[in-house]
Design a protein around this motif. Structure first.
Motif, mmCIF file in Angstrom:
data_model
loop_
_atom_site.group_PDB
_atom_site.id
_atom_site.type_symbol
_atom_site.label_atom_id
_atom_site.label_comp_id
_atom_site.label_asym_id
_atom_site.label_seq_id
_atom_site.Cartn_x
_atom_site.Cartn_y
_atom_site.Cartn_z
ATOM 1 N N PHE A 1 49.779 -14.862 27.790
ATOM 2 C CA PHE A 1 50.166 -13.459 27.804
ATOM 3 C C PHE A 1 51.038 -13.144 26.600
ATOM 4 N N LEU B 1 45.898 -5.026 36.889
ATOM 5 C CA LEU B 1 44.933 -5.045 35.793
ATOM 6 C C LEU B 1 44.556 -3.619 35.395
ATOM 7 N N GLN C 1 46.742 -10.162 27.576
ATOM 8 C CA GLN C 1 46.419 -11.537 27.973
ATOM 9 C C GLN C 1 45.089 -11.922 27.346
ATOM 10 N N TYR D 1 47.617 -5.377 31.279
ATOM 11 C CA TYR D 1 48.208 -5.190 32.595
ATOM 12 C C TYR D 1 49.417 -4.273 32.502
ATOM 13 N N TRP E 1 46.575 -9.514 42.619
ATOM 14 C CA TRP E 1 47.804 -10.298 42.626
ATOM 15 C C TRP E 1 48.491 -10.195 43.993
ATOM 16 N N GLY E 2 49.229 -11.253 44.338
ATOM 17 C CA GLY E 2 50.134 -11.171 45.464
ATOM 18 C C GLY E 2 51.394 -10.420 45.055
ATOM 19 N N GLN E 3 52.249 -10.145 46.033
ATOM 20 C CA GLN E 3 53.491 -9.408 45.755
ATOM 21 C C GLN E 3 54.520 -10.250 45.028
ATOM 22 N N GLU F 1 39.478 -0.991 34.364
ATOM 23 C CA GLU F 1 39.265 -1.464 35.733
ATOM 24 C C GLU F 1 39.014 -0.250 36.633
ATOM 25 N N GLN G 1 41.430 -14.807 40.071
ATOM 26 C CA GLN G 1 41.012 -14.765 38.684
ATOM 27 C C GLN G 1 39.492 -14.649 38.615
ATOM 28 N N GLY H 1 59.631 -4.063 40.284
ATOM 29 C CA GLY H 1 59.571 -4.543 41.648
ATOM 30 C C GLY H 1 58.168 -4.746 42.193
ATOM 31 N N GLN H 2 57.169 -4.610 41.343
ATOM 32 C CA GLN H 2 55.781 -4.767 41.783
ATOM 33 C C GLN H 2 55.082 -5.853 40.965
ATOM 34 N N PRO H 3 53.975 -6.379 41.510
ATOM 35 C CA PRO H 3 53.222 -7.351 40.699
ATOM 36 C C PRO H 3 52.462 -6.634 39.585
ATOM 37 N N PRO H 4 52.045 -7.375 38.589
ATOM 38 C CA PRO H 4 51.204 -6.758 37.545
ATOM 39 C C PRO H 4 49.898 -6.232 38.137
ATOM 40 N N ILE I 1 50.946 -17.794 38.529
ATOM 41 C CA ILE I 1 51.572 -17.206 37.349
ATOM 42 C C ILE I 1 53.022 -16.945 37.699
ATOM 43 N N PHE J 1 42.909 -11.588 35.520
ATOM 44 C CA PHE J 1 43.527 -11.705 36.835
ATOM 45 C C PHE J 1 43.465 -10.337 37.512
ATOM 46 N N GLY J 2 42.546 -10.209 38.479
ATOM 47 C CA GLY J 2 42.246 -8.891 39.009
ATOM 48 C C GLY J 2 43.075 -8.465 40.208
ATOM 49 N N TYR K 1 53.850 -15.662 41.272
ATOM 50 C CA TYR K 1 52.745 -14.867 41.781
ATOM 51 C C TYR K 1 51.498 -15.740 41.935
#
Lengths: 113, 125
Positions: free
Chosen positions: A104, A52, A95, A42, B115-117, A61, B100, A47-50, B39, B112-113, B96
């Motif tokens: 992770f 994939l 992960q 990942y 995700w939320g913010q 991906e 999945q 400031g952002q989510p991970p 997570i 985990f494909g 988060y």
């Protein structure tokens, strides 16, 4: 539990250069019956989510640029960014999903030199 | 395109219970193809998987959090929730929710494909 260890903790790379991140698992994440490595990568920008990047250790991906590639098998894996772009300054995580207690790595911070 | 959105209090007092909800839009939480997960990422640290739930209600959690974690799912509302009891300052983190991959078969991939913010939860008096 499977412990994931990444190295280095951080690295600084110039734009257009190659970056390589290592990930080691405390036990093999290769399932012999299907010859698949149960490992994902990942990228998390500030400031952002991970997001994939790679699963099955080497499958990109959908939508992920081909400058990202994953390799390795068993307990040792690598993520390579072949030509670093400005948007690649981020933290990268591996992960494992071999065990149902998902874990992770500690993360590798890639900075633009 | 599926989207996930976390909601809940941003401040929780020590020893109290942290409660968060993840609302799923653009897709059904009852899809047999996916699990739904929580997570977290404490400040200055890496990612930690908390637990996952299937639409049937089957769950599994991170052993390190022991019995403090409860994850539930409401298929009629298309959301799932997290409760973490007896919180301390070490539970301060960005939380988060994520979709999945995988229905639970042993050979499946479980990355985990989506995700939320994320939502920041601070534990402080």
């Amino acid at each position: 539990d499977i412990v994931m260890t990444q190295s280095p903790d951080s690295l600084a790379v110039s734009l257009g250069e190659r970056a390589t991140i290592n990930c080691k698992s405390s036990q093999s994440v290769l399932l012999d019956s299907n010859n698949k490595n149960y490992l994902a990568w990942y990228r998390q920008k500030s400031g952002q989510p991970p997001e994939l990047l790679i699963y099955w250790a080497s499958i990109r991906e959908s939508g992920v640029p081909d400058r990202f590639s994953g390799g390795g098998s068993g307990t040792n894996f690598t993520l390579t960014i072949s030509s670093l772009q400005a948007e690649d300054g981020a933290i990268y995580y591996c992960q494992q999903y071999y065990s149902n207690s998902f874990s992770f790595g500690g993360g590798t911070k890639v900075e633009i030199k | 395109q599926v989207r996930l959105q976390e909601s809940g209090p941003g401040l929780v007092k020590p020893s109290e219970t942290l409660s968060l909800t993840c609302t799923v839009s653009g897709g059904s939480i009852s899809s047999p193809t996916f699990h739904w997960a929580w997570i977290r990422r404490p400040p200055g640290k890496g990612l930690e998987w908390i637990g996952s739930i299937y639409y049937t209600g089957s769950t599994y959690n991170n052993p390190s959090l022991k019995s403090r974690v409860t994850i539930s799912i409401d298929t009629s509302m298309n959301h799932f929730s997290l409760r973490l009891t007896s919180v301390t300052a070490t539970d301060t983190a960005m939380y988060y929710c994520a979709r999945q991959h995988g229905s639970g078969a042993y050979y499946e991939g479980r990355w985990f494909g989506t995700w939320g913010q994320g939502t920041l939860v601070t534990v402080s008096s």
